[in-house]
Design a protein around this motif. Structure first.
Motif, PDB file in Angstrom:
ATOM      1  N   PRO A 165      19.073  32.405  -1.261  1.00  0.00           N
ATOM      2  CA  PRO A 165      18.623  31.330  -2.152  1.00  0.00           C
ATOM      3  C   PRO A 165      17.735  31.824  -3.298  1.00  0.00           C
ATOM      4  CG  PRO A 165      18.378  30.674   0.142  1.00  0.00           C
ATOM      5  CD  PRO A 165      18.722  32.131   0.146  1.00  0.00           C
ATOM      6  N   THR A 188      19.920  26.444   0.652  1.00  0.00           N
ATOM      7  CA  THR A 188      21.207  26.545   1.345  1.00  0.00           C
ATOM      8  C   THR A 188      21.092  25.976   2.748  1.00  0.00           C
ATOM      9  OG1 THR A 188      20.739  28.763   2.217  1.00  0.00           O
ATOM     10  CG2 THR A 188      21.795  28.627   0.048  1.00  0.00           C
ATOM     11  N   ILE A 220      25.251  24.799  -0.920  1.00  0.00           N
ATOM     12  CA  ILE A 220      24.267  25.336  -1.858  1.00  0.00           C
ATOM     13  C   ILE A 220      23.890  24.224  -2.833  1.00  0.00           C
ATOM     14  CG2 ILE A 220      23.769  27.127  -3.566  1.00  0.00           C
ATOM     15  CD1 ILE A 220      26.170  28.695  -2.345  1.00  0.00           C
TER      16      ILE A 220
END
Length: 280
Positions: free
Chosen positions: A12, A246, A257
């Motif tokens: 992320p 995520t 996502i």
């Protein structure tokens, strides 16, 4: 044997950096606005925005006469911070197959979606301008009429945001004065500018209704106060950097996502915008 796990592929923090880097470049109308980041980390969802008002030209003073001071005043408006978000879902097969760049595509689509939302909001703010002409932006005469509203005494740079169909009609009407976007060179304001005519750079956007549009003065003039010269017509306030998160769906074997941005867009100086197609 070392295993490659999905968690190692989907980072992320890396995605957030990718989206944050892409976002400012993908907001098409960014060159027409000042991007403010001073709100990052500050509490609250409503921002009061002050603006100094020009107090007027100096007056003749005779010998021994006292100068009558003018009062410095400000206008103010409020802006609400909003959240725009976008999510995509990627299968494990797509991530592990090596086909294309699914993570890069996810970052691209999240950036594009948020950028388009910011552009949409800027068009909405432009509609709040109070200066207008009734003409559609399809002729050189209409441009001149809109420029006359500014009544500028010095040279300035102008950009018109208009519908693609109107842009074609405008080019046809001003073909002798028309300069292609690729020929404007270093003076170009917005990437992808269609052309220039009557001293106005023409930018096409389907976000603008046919027969409507906006003429924006993008450079400062002598009578602008310091803050007006700094901010211009529009301000985009970013409350914080893009947040990317995520989440795993262990039943479907997919990764969701999402990205979101807290931001605000407002019309800082209505005197720098003239609407085409009336005041509706």
């Amino acid at each position: 044997m070392t295993q490659t796990k999905i968690a190692q592929l989907v980072n992320p923090e890396v995605l957030a950096d990718m989206v944050s880097a892409k976002l400012p470049k993908m907001i098409k109308f960014t060159p027409l606005a000042y991007v403010e980041r001073e709100l990052v980390g500050q509490p609250g969802n409503t921002v009061t925005v002050p603006k100094w008002v020009y107090s007027g030209d100096a007056k003749d003073i005779t010998e021994g006469e006292a100068i009558v001071p003018d009062q410095l005043t400000t206008d103010k408006s409020t802006m609400t911070i909003k959240k725009a978000g976008k999510g995509v879902e990627v299968t494990d097969e797509a991530l592990l197959s090596g086909y294309g760049d699914p993570l890069g595509q996810a970052a691209h689509q999240i950036s594009l979606a948020i950028a388009n939302k910011v552009d949409n909001d800027l068009v909405v703010e432009a509609k709040k301008a109070t200066q207008y002409v009734d003409d559609a932006p399809t002729t050189g005469a209409a441009l001149d009429k809109a420029l006359a509203v500014f009544a500028d005494e010095e040279d300035a740079r102008y950009v018109a945001l208009i519908n693609p169909e109107d842009a074609i009609a405008l080019r046809k009407d001003t073909v002798k004065e028309w300069v292609r976007g690729s020929e404007i060179g270093a003076n170009i304001v917005v990437s992808g500018t269609f052309g220039e005519t009557h001293g106005v750079q023409i930018v096409r956007s389907k976000k603008v209704e046919k027969g409507k549009g906006f003429l924006v003065k993008v450079s400062a003039v002598e009578t602008d106060t310091d803050d007006v010269a700094k901010y211009g017509a529009f301000v985009i306030n970013l409350k914080r950097d893009v947040a990317v998160e995520t989440d795993r769906d262990i039943l479907k074997k997919t990764t969701v996502i999402t990205g979101d941005e807290h931001y605000g867009v407002y019309l800082y100086d209505p005197t720098k915008v003239v609407k085409f197609g009336g005041n509706a």
